[in-house]
Scaffold this motif. Structure first.
Motif, PDB file in Angstrom:
ATOM      1  N   LEU A   1       0.841  -1.189   0.000  1.00  0.00           N
ATOM      2  CA  LEU A   1       0.000   0.000   0.000  1.00  0.00           C
ATOM      3  C   LEU A   1       0.881   1.245   0.000  1.00  0.00           C
ATOM      4  CD1 LEU A   1      -2.544  -1.206   2.683  1.00  0.00           C
ATOM      5  CD2 LEU A   1      -2.701  -1.403   0.194  1.00  0.00           C
ATOM      6  N   ALA A   2       0.357   2.312  -0.576  1.00  0.00           N
ATOM      7  CA  ALA A   2       1.107   3.578  -0.588  1.00  0.00           C
ATOM      8  C   ALA A   2       0.284   4.642   0.119  1.00  0.00           C
ATOM      9  CB  ALA A   2       1.379   4.005  -2.026  1.00  0.00           C
ATOM     10  N   LYS A   3       1.006   5.540   0.781  1.00  0.00           N
ATOM     11  CA  LYS A   3       0.332   6.694   1.377  1.00  0.00           C
ATOM     12  C   LYS A   3       0.614   7.884   0.473  1.00  0.00           C
ATOM     13  CE  LYS A   3       1.856   8.590   5.218  1.00  0.00           C
ATOM     14  NZ  LYS A   3       2.070   8.952   6.611  1.00  0.00           N
ATOM     15  N   VAL A   4      -0.417   8.492  -0.040  1.00  0.00           N
ATOM     16  CA  VAL A   4      -0.251   9.659  -0.922  1.00  0.00           C
ATOM     17  C   VAL A   4      -0.792  10.863  -0.160  1.00  0.00           C
ATOM     18  CG1 VAL A   4      -0.929  10.700  -3.122  1.00  0.00           C
ATOM     19  CG2 VAL A   4      -0.489   8.236  -2.990  1.00  0.00           C
TER      20      VAL A   4
ATOM     21  N   ILE B   1      -2.298  21.178   7.527  1.00  0.00           N
ATOM     22  CA  ILE B   1      -1.762  21.482   6.201  1.00  0.00           C
ATOM     23  C   ILE B   1      -1.483  20.243   5.348  1.00  0.00           C
ATOM     24  CG2 ILE B   1      -0.806  23.714   6.937  1.00  0.00           C
ATOM     25  CD1 ILE B   1       2.004  22.366   6.799  1.00  0.00           C
ATOM     26  N   LYS B   2      -2.091  19.118   5.687  1.00  0.00           N
ATOM     27  CA  LYS B   2      -1.930  17.952   4.809  1.00  0.00           C
ATOM     28  C   LYS B   2      -3.126  17.007   4.890  1.00  0.00           C
ATOM     29  CE  LYS B   2      -1.158  14.077   7.280  1.00  0.00           C
ATOM     30  NZ  LYS B   2      -0.440  13.795   8.479  1.00  0.00           N
ATOM     31  N   ILE B   3      -3.373  16.298   3.787  1.00  0.00           N
ATOM     32  CA  ILE B   3      -4.353  15.211   3.795  1.00  0.00           C
ATOM     33  C   ILE B   3      -3.668  13.994   3.181  1.00  0.00           C
ATOM     34  CG2 ILE B   3      -6.629  14.444   3.025  1.00  0.00           C
ATOM     35  CD1 ILE B   3      -7.294  17.431   2.519  1.00  0.00           C
ATOM     36  N   SER B   4      -3.668  12.895   3.915  1.00  0.00           N
ATOM     37  CA  SER B   4      -3.050  11.664   3.413  1.00  0.00           C
ATOM     38  C   SER B   4      -4.116  10.615   3.170  1.00  0.00           C
ATOM     39  CB  SER B   4      -2.077  11.080   4.450  1.00  0.00           C
ATOM     40  OG  SER B   4      -1.086  11.998   4.784  1.00  0.00           O
ATOM     41  N   VAL B   5      -3.939   9.867   2.079  1.00  0.00           N
ATOM     42  CA  VAL B   5      -4.817   8.725   1.839  1.00  0.00           C
ATOM     43  C   VAL B   5      -3.957   7.493   1.556  1.00  0.00           C
ATOM     44  CG1 VAL B   5      -6.753  10.077   0.922  1.00  0.00           C
ATOM     45  CG2 VAL B   5      -5.004   9.209  -0.648  1.00  0.00           C
ATOM     46  N   LEU B   6      -4.509   6.351   1.960  1.00  0.00           N
ATOM     47  CA  LEU B   6      -3.831   5.089   1.722  1.00  0.00           C
ATOM     48  C   LEU B   6      -4.476   4.440   0.506  1.00  0.00           C
ATOM     49  CD1 LEU B   6      -1.722   3.317   3.341  1.00  0.00           C
ATOM     50  CD2 LEU B   6      -3.715   2.056   4.183  1.00  0.00           C
ATOM     51  N   VAL B   7      -3.648   4.041  -0.459  1.00  0.00           N
ATOM     52  CA  VAL B   7      -4.184   3.422  -1.689  1.00  0.00           C
ATOM     53  C   VAL B   7      -3.303   2.228  -2.072  1.00  0.00           C
ATOM     54  CG1 VAL B   7      -5.055   5.664  -2.532  1.00  0.00           C
ATOM     55  CG2 VAL B   7      -2.795   4.870  -3.271  1.00  0.00           C
ATOM     56  N   GLN B   8      -3.765   1.440  -3.026  1.00  0.00           N
ATOM     57  CA  GLN B   8      -2.919   0.350  -3.538  1.00  0.00           C
ATOM     58  C   GLN B   8      -1.664   0.961  -4.158  1.00  0.00           C
ATOM     59  OE1 GLN B   8      -3.405  -2.793  -3.119  1.00  0.00           O
ATOM     60  NE2 GLN B   8      -5.517  -2.759  -2.400  1.00  0.00           N
TER      61      GLN B   8
END
Ligand code: ADP
Ligand code: ASP
Ligand code: MG
Length: 404
Positions: free
Chosen positions: A340-343, A379-386
């Motif tokens: 998984l990647a955190k973007v 000051i950030k929003i992170s999402v976890l995606v494939q």
């Protein structure tokens, strides 16, 4: 006359040809009448090779000896660079951390710099000498060699700028500056002209390898502006400066990502006070870093699911720890997910622009990118995606937030 701190990263001194090129850049800056203090990293790949050798002996190789080993990479590059400058007919000398000394605490492999002695080097540079300092290293008050954490020459540079009160702190590297994303993952990333310490700290901590997070934090604390620029082009680079000097025209400044994340879900834990502590305490005690956390309660309000993310390399150990504590935690089952990647989108401008969150989620949804976890700060929003969707996410987010 100005006093300059110039740091050259491993990629800038990765071959003898590149070292000669760096020597010429230094010669030019010196010829402009400046006093020059250079901080240099090990030639690219060397620190990794040394680390691999220690792993062949043991994965628990002694930390103090590891510091002696890893710091040797900078001994090689500092002497080669100093020799190359002498060869151009100038006066130069290399210094290792202990020779200056750069005093650190005794937190081996990620030490903090406490103090740097300046008299000898100040005398040398005032006599037109060029000081070449081995980055990434220091010495404890008990004369043991320390290192400053991976990428730590950046921190050496900021500390040198502070203690020697230099007029600039310049980080020469293999890219034009800080870009809106890692150019290796998204080749249309654009250079950022100015970025605040806070934004850069978020970018660095969330995976933008161009600056070490500890170095950015140190520069923020002492308000030491950093100039990130290319060794291989004359272009202007990026200024990392105080928020007060930036007028945010866009909500998002840059996008960072980190790969090799894993997600663990503990299903059906009894929902009572202390349960999260029971889950995370043994994991923390094993020095495993928890990143994102989500807890949701079941409809009957009696059980909950706890989901969290960790680095993939810690997955097996984490699962073992949870299984070992099954009785205490009291859960139904565990599931996990890898690769998984955190973007993360980062920007001080988002404070004043409502709607950034839904824009991010909507644009990912339109690309059929499923969000597995979310975390936010001011000051950030992170999402976890494939992981295999990282590039697509960077592309659509650049478009949505008009970064290119
Ligand atoms: P150095 O050897 O100079 O210390 P690093 O390899 O540590 O260089 O850092 C530079 C690299 O950081 C670039 O080559 C690039 O691949 C990577 N990078 C990741 N994110 C970014 C970003 N947002 N902007 C610029 N470079 C980035
Ligand atoms: N040589 C060290 C490393 O590879 C320090 C640095 O490059 O900044 O981590
Ligand atoms: Mg680096």
């Amino acid at each position: 006359m100005k006093r300059l701190a110039l740091k050259f990263g491993g990629t800038s001194v990765g071959s003898i040809g590149k070292i000669k090129k760096v020597a010429n850049i230094i010669k030019k800056r010196h010829a402009e009448g400046n006093e020059i203090i250079v901080i240099v990293s090990a030639m690219s790949g060397v620190t990794n090779e040394l680390k691999n050798k220690s792993n062949l002996i043991s994965n628990h190789f002694d930390n103090k000896e590891l510091d002696v080993l890893l710091s040797s990479g900078e001994q090689i590059s500092s002497s080669l660079l100093s020799g190359a400058i002498i060869n151009l007919g100038l006066k130069a000398r290399s210094w290792l951390g202990w020779q200056i000394p750069i005093f650190t605490d005794n937190n081996h492999t990620s030490a903090q710099i406490l103090k740097i002695r300046t008299d000898e080097i100040l005398k040398f540079i005032s006599g037109r000498g060029i000081a070449i300092i081995a980055g990434f290293q220091g010495v404890t008050k008990n004369d043991r060699i320390t290192t400053l954490g991976r990428g730590g020459s950046d921190l050496s540079a900021v500390a040198i700028a502070k203690f020697f009160e230099t007029d600039s702190c310049e980080i020469y590297t293999d890219v034009e500056g800080v870009l809106t994303a890692d150019p290796n993952m998204y080749d249309k990333a654009k250079k950022i002209e100015k970025i605040s310490y806070e934004e850069m700290l978020e970018m660095a901590s969330l995976g933008a390898k161009v600056m070490q997070p500890g170095a950015v934090q140190a520069s923020m604390i002492d308000d030491i502006p950093i100039h990130v620029r290319s060794t291989f082009s004359e272009k202007s680079g990026t200024k990392i400066i105080s928020e007060n000097n930036i007028d945010h025209k866009k909500a998002v400044t840059g996008i960072a990502y980190s790969k090799n994340n894993a997600k663990v879900s503990i299903i059906g834990v009894v929902d009572k006070p202390g349960v999260a502590a029971d889950v995370f305490e043994p994991i923390g005690k094993n020095n495993i870093n928890i990143d994102m956390v989500i807890q949701n309660t079941s409809l009957d309000g009696k059980t909950a699911n706890i989901t969290f993310t960790i680095k993939q390399k810690d997955l097996k150990k984490t699962l073992d720890i949870i299984e070992k504590n099954k009785q205490k935690i009291n859960y139904k089952r565990i599931t996990h997910d890898e690769k998984l990647a955190k973007v993360s989108i980062v920007g001080a401008g988002m404070v004043a622009s409502p709607g950034v969150t839904h824009k991010m989620f909507r644009s990912l949804a339109n690309e059929k990118i499923n969000i597995l976890a979310i975390s936010t700060s001011e000051i950030k929003i992170s999402v976890l995606v494939q992981e295999n969707l990282t590039q697509r996410a960077l592309k659509i987010l650049h478009k949505t937030f008009e970064l290119n």
